[in-house]
Design an enzyme around this catalytic site. Structure first.
Site, short mmCIF file in Angstrom:
data_model
loop_
_atom_site.label_atom_id
_atom_site.label_comp_id
_atom_site.label_asym_id
_atom_site.label_seq_id
_atom_site.Cartn_x
_atom_site.Cartn_y
_atom_site.Cartn_z
CD GLU A 116 -2.89 -1.34 0.21
OE1 GLU A 116 -2.91 -0.49 -0.71
OE2 GLU A 116 -3.64 -2.33 0.23
CG HIS A 140 -4.52 -0.10 5.65
ND1 HIS A 140 -5.89 0.02 5.54
CD2 HIS A 140 -4.22 -1.31 5.10
CE1 HIS A 140 -6.38 -1.07 4.95
NE2 HIS A 140 -5.39 -1.89 4.68
CG HIS A 142 -7.20 -5.42 7.58
ND1 HIS A 142 -6.68 -6.57 7.03
CD2 HIS A 142 -6.89 -4.42 6.71
CE1 HIS A 142 -6.06 -6.27 5.88
NE2 HIS A 142 -6.16 -4.98 5.67
CD GLU A 170 -14.20 11.58 23.47
OE1 GLU A 170 -15.02 12.21 24.16
OE2 GLU A 170 -13.00 11.56 23.68
CG HIS A 211 -9.29 -3.55 2.49
ND1 HIS A 211 -8.57 -3.71 1.33
CD2 HIS A 211 -8.38 -3.59 3.50
CE1 HIS A 211 -7.28 -3.88 1.63
NE2 HIS A 211 -7.15 -3.78 2.94
P1 13P Z 1 1.04 -5.51 3.03
O1 13P Z 1 1.47 -6.79 3.70
O2 13P Z 1 1.62 -5.40 1.62
O3 13P Z 1 1.33 -4.30 3.88
O4 13P Z 1 -0.53 -5.58 2.80
C1 13P Z 1 -1.42 -5.70 3.85
C2 13P Z 1 -2.72 -5.03 3.59
O5 13P Z 1 -3.43 -4.71 4.51
C3 13P Z 1 -3.13 -4.72 2.20
O6 13P Z 1 -4.21 -3.85 2.16
ZN ZN Z 2 -5.42 -3.92 4.03
#
Ligand code: 13P
Ligand code: ZN
Length: 285
Positions: A116, A140, A142, A170, A211
């Protein structure tokens, strides 16, 4: 100074650990980047290697030319990074055009930046400009509940912002500018990076439907805190939806407006729309 002794390195590793503890980083899921300050680079520059080739970033970021970034490696499990940061992390330098990068530290057993990287650097470029250089971190993760919601709520900035604001007093204080939503796209490339970075012009948090989420901030605490606050609110919404398709009571647009004065925030009226029925959760009609 040893690279691993730098304060930014310790803060970065702590954040990786915190994110893992939250359950947001299964396997190699998620990634983190930090735009290193000039004086921090100077303190460790004598530890850098100079034998690596220049490689294409996959996006053009001229406003970041010559900058250094601490980056999680692609395929690296977050769980393992604090145990052996020199294997999981790397520092990259960008060339004078912002087109290529080279590895100057880390990935001791071989490796390269997160897939990313285009999204991270395009977001950094926007945030450096719109915050006058204040924001240095792109994260980023998940985040489970935000991902779950992206299967049932309409994918609009207005609906996500409003529903998350309503779940916790909040929230409008922590992200008064709202939150952006990107419909499902192929991850790991320039296209999704461009769409996300356009949203980063006005937001500091952007959801990738089905995602995860991207957050931006000036400090590790601020960036992690933003991710945590949003995901907590999403968790409350998921719990409410599991109990009932209706809210018996909620924080109304009038209540939200009442926060503006005391908390010195301005809320965009775009998110304070009237609903036909305040009790019905969108998607649960
Ligand atoms: P990477 O292992 O390349 O950082 O990818 C993980 C991910 O969350 C892709 O969106
Ligand atoms: Zn990801």
């Amino acid at each position: 100074m040893r690279v691993l002794e730098s304060k930014f390195m310790r803060d970065f590793i702590n954040m990786v650990q915190e994110g893992y503890n939250q359950g947001w980083h299964e396997r190699n899921g998620g990634n983190l980047t930090y735009r290193i300050r000039q004086h921090e680079v100077e303190a460790i520059r004598d530890r850098f290697y100079d034998h690596h080739d220049w490689l294409p970033i996959g996006a053009s970021v001229p406003d970041l030319a010559g900058e250094f970034f601490l980056v999680t490696g692609t395929g690296q499990f977050f769980r393992n990074i604090p145990v052996d940061p020199e294997v999981g992390l790397g520092i990259i330098e960008l060339d004078d055009k912002g087109e290529n990068y080279r590895i100057v530290w880390g990935w001791a057993e071989g490796g390269r930046p997160t897939s990313e990287l285009p999204s991270h650097l395009l977001n950094h470029q926007v945030k450096k400009r719109v915050t006058n250089g204040r924001h240095r971190i792109i994260y980023h993760a998940h985040t489970t509940n935000i991902i779950a919601l992206s299967f049932v709520l309409p994918l609009s900035d207005e609906v996500f912002t409003r529903e998350l604001w309503e779940m916790s007093t909040e929230c409008p204080v922590v992200f008064p500018e709202g939150i952006g939503v990107v419909d499902w796209m192929v991850p790991g490339g320039r296209e999704i990076g461009i769409v996300t970075s356009r949203m980063m012009e006005k937001y500091s948090a952007v959801i990738w439907a089905m995602h995860g989420m991207f957050c931006s901030g000036a400090t590790f605490d601020e960036t992690f805190g933003l991710m945590h606050t949003i995901e907590k609110s999403a968790e409350i919404l998921v719990k409410v939806m599991m109990m009932s398709p209706r809210k018996r009571q909620t924080i109304t647009p009038e209540n939200l407006r009442a926060l503006e004065g005391p908390f010195h925030i301005t809320l965009d009226e775009r998110f304070l729309y009237e609903k036909p029925d305040d009790s019905i959760i969108p998607g649960m009609e």
